[in-house]
Design a protein around this motif. Structure first.
Motif, PDB file in Angstrom:
ATOM      1  N   ALA A  87       0.830  -1.206   0.000  1.00 45.53           N
ATOM      2  CA  ALA A  87       0.000   0.000   0.000  1.00 45.53           C
ATOM      3  C   ALA A  87       0.864   1.256   0.000  1.00 45.53           C
ATOM      4  CB  ALA A  87      -0.916  -0.005   1.218  1.00 45.53           C
ATOM      5  N   ALA A  88       0.266   2.362  -0.474  1.00 48.74           N
ATOM      6  CA  ALA A  88       0.940   3.661  -0.399  1.00 48.74           C
ATOM      7  C   ALA A  88       0.768   4.204   1.010  1.00 48.74           C
ATOM      8  CB  ALA A  88       0.331   4.610  -1.408  1.00 48.74           C
ATOM      9  N   SER A  89       1.609   5.160   1.354  1.00 51.47           N
ATOM     10  CA  SER A  89       1.437   5.839   2.628  1.00 51.47           C
ATOM     11  C   SER A  89       0.443   6.964   2.429  1.00 51.47           C
ATOM     12  CB  SER A  89       2.784   6.397   3.084  1.00 51.47           C
ATOM     13  OG  SER A  89       2.574   7.284   4.148  1.00 51.47           O
ATOM     14  N   GLN A  90      -0.481   7.110   3.357  1.00 53.01           N
ATOM     15  CA  GLN A  90      -1.475   8.172   3.220  1.00 53.01           C
ATOM     16  C   GLN A  90      -0.985   9.467   3.871  1.00 53.01           C
ATOM     17  OE1 GLN A  90      -3.763   8.414   1.291  1.00 53.01           O
ATOM     18  NE2 GLN A  90      -5.638   9.307   2.067  1.00 53.01           N
ATOM     19  N   THR A  91      -0.013   9.347   4.782  1.00 59.95           N
ATOM     20  CA  THR A  91       0.363  10.512   5.580  1.00 59.95           C
ATOM     21  C   THR A  91       1.639  11.189   5.098  1.00 59.95           C
ATOM     22  OG1 THR A  91       1.478   8.985   7.048  1.00 59.95           O
ATOM     23  CG2 THR A  91      -0.718   9.693   7.694  1.00 59.95           C
ATOM     24  N   ARG A  92       2.349  10.585   4.172  1.00 62.12           N
ATOM     25  CA  ARG A  92       3.585  11.201   3.698  1.00 62.12           C
ATOM     26  C   ARG A  92       3.314  11.893   2.376  1.00 62.12           C
ATOM     27  NH1 ARG A  92       7.748   8.580   6.256  1.00 62.12           N
ATOM     28  NH2 ARG A  92       6.898   7.414   7.995  1.00 62.12           N
ATOM     29  N   ASP A  93       4.362  12.492   1.784  1.00 64.58           N
ATOM     30  CA  ASP A  93       4.202  12.951   0.418  1.00 64.58           C
ATOM     31  C   ASP A  93       5.208  12.252  -0.480  1.00 64.58           C
ATOM     32  OD1 ASP A  93       6.609  14.498   0.120  1.00 64.58           O
ATOM     33  OD2 ASP A  93       5.686  15.956   1.466  1.00 64.58           O
ATOM     34  N   LYS A  94       5.118  12.566  -1.772  1.00 62.39           N
ATOM     35  CA  LYS A  94       5.856  11.769  -2.748  1.00 62.39           C
ATOM     36  C   LYS A  94       7.365  11.885  -2.594  1.00 62.39           C
ATOM     37  CE  LYS A  94       5.256  15.281  -6.352  1.00 62.39           C
ATOM     38  NZ  LYS A  94       4.681  16.354  -5.521  1.00 62.39           N
ATOM     39  N   ASP A  95       7.830  12.923  -1.870  1.00 59.25           N
ATOM     40  CA  ASP A  95       9.274  13.062  -1.687  1.00 59.25           C
ATOM     41  C   ASP A  95       9.854  11.952  -0.829  1.00 59.25           C
ATOM     42  OD1 ASP A  95       9.347  15.306  -3.247  1.00 59.25           O
ATOM     43  OD2 ASP A  95       8.903  16.639  -1.563  1.00 59.25           O
ATOM     44  N   ALA A  96       8.971  11.216  -0.136  1.00 63.16           N
ATOM     45  CA  ALA A  96       9.464  10.111   0.676  1.00 63.16           C
ATOM     46  C   ALA A  96       9.987   8.974  -0.203  1.00 63.16           C
ATOM     47  CB  ALA A  96       8.346   9.609   1.589  1.00 63.16           C
ATOM     48  N   LEU A  97       9.604   8.971  -1.485  1.00 68.14           N
ATOM     49  CA  LEU A  97      10.104   7.924  -2.385  1.00 68.14           C
ATOM     50  C   LEU A  97      11.477   8.321  -2.915  1.00 68.14           C
ATOM     51  CD1 LEU A  97       7.048   7.029  -4.658  1.00 68.14           C
ATOM     52  CD2 LEU A  97       7.869   5.825  -2.651  1.00 68.14           C
ATOM     53  N   THR A  98      12.399   7.358  -2.932  1.00 66.77           N
ATOM     54  CA  THR A  98      13.706   7.628  -3.537  1.00 66.77           C
ATOM     55  C   THR A  98      13.982   6.553  -4.578  1.00 66.77           C
ATOM     56  OG1 THR A  98      14.841   6.238  -1.937  1.00 66.77           O
ATOM     57  CG2 THR A  98      14.656   8.582  -1.398  1.00 66.77           C
ATOM     58  N   GLU A  99      14.800   6.920  -5.550  1.00 63.74           N
ATOM     59  CA  GLU A  99      15.121   5.969  -6.610  1.00 63.74           C
ATOM     60  C   GLU A  99      15.788   4.729  -6.021  1.00 63.74           C
ATOM     61  OE1 GLU A  99      16.644   7.813 -10.201  1.00 63.74           O
ATOM     62  OE2 GLU A  99      18.050   6.151 -10.361  1.00 63.74           O
ATOM     63  N   GLY A 101      15.548   3.607  -2.951  1.00 62.86           N
ATOM     64  CA  GLY A 101      14.609   2.843  -2.136  1.00 62.86           C
ATOM     65  C   GLY A 101      13.672   2.001  -2.991  1.00 62.86           C
ATOM     66  N   VAL A 102      13.146   2.617  -4.066  1.00 59.91           N
ATOM     67  CA  VAL A 102      12.227   1.892  -4.944  1.00 59.91           C
ATOM     68  C   VAL A 102      12.958   0.714  -5.582  1.00 59.91           C
ATOM     69  CG1 VAL A 102      10.839   2.062  -7.049  1.00 59.91           C
ATOM     70  CG2 VAL A 102      10.794   3.918  -5.374  1.00 59.91           C
ATOM     71  N   SER A 103      14.181   0.980  -6.033  1.00 63.01           N
ATOM     72  CA  SER A 103      14.973  -0.062  -6.673  1.00 63.01           C
ATOM     73  C   SER A 103      15.185  -1.246  -5.718  1.00 63.01           C
ATOM     74  CB  SER A 103      16.316   0.543  -7.097  1.00 63.01           C
ATOM     75  OG  SER A 103      17.245  -0.448  -7.366  1.00 63.01           O
ATOM     76  N   ARG A 104      15.480  -0.924  -4.474  1.00 56.06           N
ATOM     77  CA  ARG A 104      15.733  -1.969  -3.479  1.00 56.06           C
ATOM     78  C   ARG A 104      14.479  -2.829  -3.262  1.00 56.06           C
ATOM     79  NH1 ARG A 104      15.371  -1.249   1.796  1.00 56.06           N
ATOM     80  NH2 ARG A 104      15.335   1.012   1.574  1.00 56.06           N
ATOM     81  N   VAL A 105      13.300  -2.177  -3.128  1.00 53.42           N
ATOM     82  CA  VAL A 105      12.061  -2.923  -2.905  1.00 53.42           C
ATOM     83  C   VAL A 105      11.765  -3.824  -4.113  1.00 53.42           C
ATOM     84  CG1 VAL A 105       9.565  -2.691  -2.634  1.00 53.42           C
ATOM     85  CG2 VAL A 105      11.107  -1.215  -1.327  1.00 53.42           C
ATOM     86  N   ALA A 132       7.468   5.415 -10.589  1.00 57.91           N
ATOM     87  CA  ALA A 132       6.636   4.251 -10.914  1.00 57.91           C
ATOM     88  C   ALA A 132       7.043   3.676 -12.266  1.00 57.91           C
ATOM     89  CB  ALA A 132       5.161   4.644 -10.908  1.00 57.91           C
ATOM     90  N   MET A 133       7.423   4.548 -13.203  1.00 57.05           N
ATOM     91  CA  MET A 133       7.740   4.042 -14.548  1.00 57.05           C
ATOM     92  C   MET A 133       9.229   3.736 -14.723  1.00 57.05           C
ATOM     93  SD  MET A 133       7.863   7.255 -17.196  1.00 57.05           S
ATOM     94  CE  MET A 133       6.219   7.851 -16.915  1.00 57.05           C
ATOM     95  N   TYR A 134      10.076   4.296 -13.844  1.00 57.17           N
ATOM     96  CA  TYR A 134      11.510   4.292 -14.110  1.00 57.17           C
ATOM     97  C   TYR A 134      12.089   2.889 -14.322  1.00 57.17           C
ATOM     98  CZ  TYR A 134      16.425   5.473 -13.927  1.00 57.17           C
ATOM     99  OH  TYR A 134      17.744   5.611 -14.257  1.00 57.17           O
ATOM    100  N   PHE A 135      11.632   1.931 -13.529  1.00 59.91           N
ATOM    101  CA  PHE A 135      12.242   0.596 -13.589  1.00 59.91           C
ATOM    102  C   PHE A 135      11.447  -0.376 -14.472  1.00 59.91           C
ATOM    103  CE2 PHE A 135      13.612   2.570  -9.638  1.00 59.91           C
ATOM    104  CZ  PHE A 135      14.980   2.389  -9.710  1.00 59.91           C
ATOM    105  N   ALA A 136      10.425   0.135 -15.167  1.00 56.67           N
ATOM    106  CA  ALA A 136       9.476  -0.756 -15.845  1.00 56.67           C
ATOM    107  C   ALA A 136      10.084  -1.489 -17.037  1.00 56.67           C
ATOM    108  CB  ALA A 136       8.262   0.043 -16.298  1.00 56.67           C
TER     109      ALA A 136
ATOM    110  N   LEU B  20      25.629   6.625 -16.153  1.00 55.62           N
ATOM    111  CA  LEU B  20      25.806   5.198 -15.956  1.00 55.62           C
ATOM    112  C   LEU B  20      25.262   4.839 -14.589  1.00 55.62           C
ATOM    113  CD1 LEU B  20      29.340   4.724 -17.473  1.00 55.62           C
ATOM    114  CD2 LEU B  20      27.195   3.828 -18.338  1.00 55.62           C
ATOM    115  N   ALA B  21      24.512   3.779 -14.544  1.00 55.64           N
ATOM    116  CA  ALA B  21      23.741   3.500 -13.337  1.00 55.64           C
ATOM    117  C   ALA B  21      24.630   3.228 -12.134  1.00 55.64           C
ATOM    118  CB  ALA B  21      22.828   2.323 -13.579  1.00 55.64           C
ATOM    119  N   ASP B  22      25.740   2.519 -12.348  1.00 55.53           N
ATOM    120  CA  ASP B  22      26.483   2.131 -11.155  1.00 55.53           C
ATOM    121  C   ASP B  22      27.512   3.171 -10.730  1.00 55.53           C
ATOM    122  OD1 ASP B  22      27.665  -0.754 -13.045  1.00 55.53           O
ATOM    123  OD2 ASP B  22      26.244   0.814 -13.482  1.00 55.53           O
ATOM    124  N   LYS B  23      27.800   4.139 -11.592  1.00 62.15           N
ATOM    125  CA  LYS B  23      28.742   5.184 -11.194  1.00 62.15           C
ATOM    126  C   LYS B  23      28.056   6.189 -10.287  1.00 62.15           C
ATOM    127  CE  LYS B  23      32.176   5.900 -14.776  1.00 62.15           C
ATOM    128  NZ  LYS B  23      32.423   6.734 -15.930  1.00 62.15           N
TER     129      LYS B  23
END
Lengths: 270, 277
Positions: A87-99, A101-105, A132-136, B20-23
């Motif tokens: 689920a998304a967080s209802q109480t935060r804003d979109k800045d809580a997402l990081t590239e 962090g998303v990649s890790r999940v 949302a689209m970056y890793f698609a 580059l992604a890893d740099k």
């Protein structure tokens, strides 16, 4: 590695969340292990459409910030065993997402044996939609048969071909699919709505599904059951066809013509 | 009209902006970029006349120049303005919604003015006075006091910007140009073998050829080549421009809509006609 599918549109209110819930459920019904993630931080909706809003304890932002493990935050669907929601967080804003962090999940979900990860994008082209689209690997672009939705989808298609990891690494294209929702053949016949052919021509892409306008969609949302689970509904059948096409099957389009009135209906004016 | 980070600006310079992604990314990057910049060439020092003329020209497309970066070219004024006059001109241009970002003209003469108003001198941006002699007969001194041209500014040495420098092959773009994207062919023609969507922009110093449908904007002769033309297979354009002369299509004439069309410039007049009939 999991196949990551973003459901996006640019414009709001065209049916992204409905589509995410239905595609995720449709894939899970075909025995795929599926996770669906709500990227609309601050405007959490997917949990309502999936009917698990009272079981949300931890959310996507909690996982990214390390407040809990991914396992604790994944909510198992009550109808389908191999479908999970983040689920998304209802109480935060979109800045809580990081590239990062998303990649890790996403990587953790892949390592966990999920075959498909559906990313439900927020409207707009800001950070939430970007991540949302970056890793698609694939994108389902939801479009209504009207000009503003078509233009916004065109914009999103441009971003998909330039602002995604695949595009940046030159790693092949994101596979793009168009999904037309709220389609009403009789209004198309009257010239009040763009036709399937118009949308296809303007956007220069093939269409993975046409979902007819149907009262069942609203009813399904309000009852917290993805519309695809209602086997009686035209909208559900159209979503099932779309899922089959996503999986590579060839199927003829249905519900794109004005239904012919039967003999009795014509005789009795019903 | 400067490019933003999310635009895919295709240029022969071919700067690869894919990190580059890893740099680990450096906190800053310094690199040469190419930005399309509007150039405002003035022939009067009267700020009122400039404001009226600009407002009049923008009335049909109020959003088109809003917050557009503009370089004020002083090459064509008879006498250079003094500081107060220049400030009044900058103020007038700003009031139309455009943002002055620099001055052009004789670099030595305007240097002290530029320092006083804290704007850079964009000398490399100096208007190429007109291309080849073959095109000269079309030259007529425009009557209006203000002329707008879209030019490509460049941080490369001016030598490479010499008029007439032309790469021989056209820049080929095979993918659909989507809304919000911009493709620019510097020193050459642009060939788009797919469509150009509404809200997209295709630009070339030479001619623009679109073999799909043209629903967005097409700008040919961005460096002032009045002989450049625009060709498309299916005409639905929002705007066409050649050497700074543009036309906006609120409604497309029925005989052109969806048809193969070419656009060319005759003096100060743009002509749009069917091809192949």
């Amino acid at each position: 590695m999991a196949e990551i599918i973003v459901v996006t549109s640019g414009k709001g209110g065209v049916g992204k969340t409905t589509t995410s819930a239905s595609i995720a459920s449709g894939l899970a019904r075909r025995d795929k292990r599926v996770a669906v993630i709500d990227f609309d931080i601050g405007l959490r909706n997917l949990d309502l459409i999936m009917g698990c809003e009272r079981r949300v304890v931890y959310d996507f932002v909690n996982v990214i910030q390390g407040d809990c493990t991914l396992k604790q935050a994944l909510i198992k669907d009550k109808r389908l065993d191999n479908l999970y929601l983040l689920a998304a967080s209802q109480t935060r804003d979109k800045d809580a997402l990081t590239e990062e962090g998303v990649s890790r999940v996403l990587n953790e979900l892949g390592a966990d044996g999920f075959e498909y990860i559906i990313c439900d994008s927020p409207a707009g082209i800001e950070k939430g939609a970007h991540l949302a689209m970056y890793f698609a690997d694939q994108a389902v672009v939801v479009v209504n048969p009207e000009v503003s939705s078509v233009r916004d989808s065109d914009r999103i298609l441009g971003l998909l071909s330039s602002k995604t990891k695949r595009a940046e690494l030159g790693n092949g294209k994101v596979t793009e699919h168009l999904l037309l929702t709220r389609y009403n053949p009789s209004r198309v016949a009257k010239g009040e709505m763009l036709s399937v052919a118009d949308v296809k021509e303007i956007l220069g892409l093939d269409i993975v599904g046409v979902i007819p306008e149907s009262p069942d969609v609203l009813a399904a949302s309000n009852s917290g059951v993805p519309v695809i689970m209602n086997d009686e509904s035209d909208a559900a059948i159209a979503y099932q066809d779309a899922v089959d096409r996503l999986l590579g099957e060839e199927k003829p389009m249905r519900f794109t013509e004005v239904p012919k009135r039967g003999l009795f209906a014509r005789m009795f004016g019903g | 009209m400067n490019s933003q980070s999310e635009l895919s600006l295709t240029s022969p310079a071919g700067i690869n902006n894919a990190p580059l992604a890893d740099k680990p990314q450096a906190p800053i990057d310094i690199r040469f970029g190419q930005l399309g910049v509007l150039q405002l060439r003035i022939r009067t020092l009267d700020p009122g006349v400039i404001l009226d003329e600009l407002s009049g020209r923008f009335s049909s497309a109020p959003g088109f120049f809003r917050r557009a970066a503009v370089c004020i070219d002083l090459l064509t004024v008879k006498t250079l303005p003094d500081l107060d006059q220049l400030r009044a001109i900058i103020e007038a241009v700003s009031r139309t919604g455009m943002i002055p970002i620099g001055l052009a003209g004789e670099a030595t003469a305007i240097e002290s003015l530029a320092v006083a108003v804290k704007l850079p001198v964009l000398s490399a941006l100096r208007t190429q006075m007109r291309p080849g002699p073959a095109l000269e007969p079309l030259q007529a001194e425009p009557e209006s006091q203000v002329e707008i041209e879209v030019e490509a500014s460049s941080s490369e040495p001016p030598a490479s910007d010499a008029p007439g420098t032309r790469d021989t092959t056209a820049l080929l773009h095979t993918q659909m140009v989507r809304s919000g994207q911009r493709v620019y062919a510097r020193h050459r023609d642009l060939v788009v073998s797919a469509g150009v969507a509404s809200g997209a922009e295709v630009m070339a110093d030479g001619c623009v050829h679109v073999y799909g449908s043209l629903r967005g904007r097409a700008i040919a002769g961005t460096r002032g080549d009045t002989g450049a033309r625009i060709f498309c297979q299916e005409f639905h354009a929002e705007l066409v421009s050649i050497a700074g002369v543009f036309r906006i299509f609120e409604t497309i004439p029925a005989d052109l809509s969806g048809k193969p069309v070419q656009v060319w410039l005759d003096g100060e007049k743009l002509h749009c006609t069917r091809i192949g009939t």
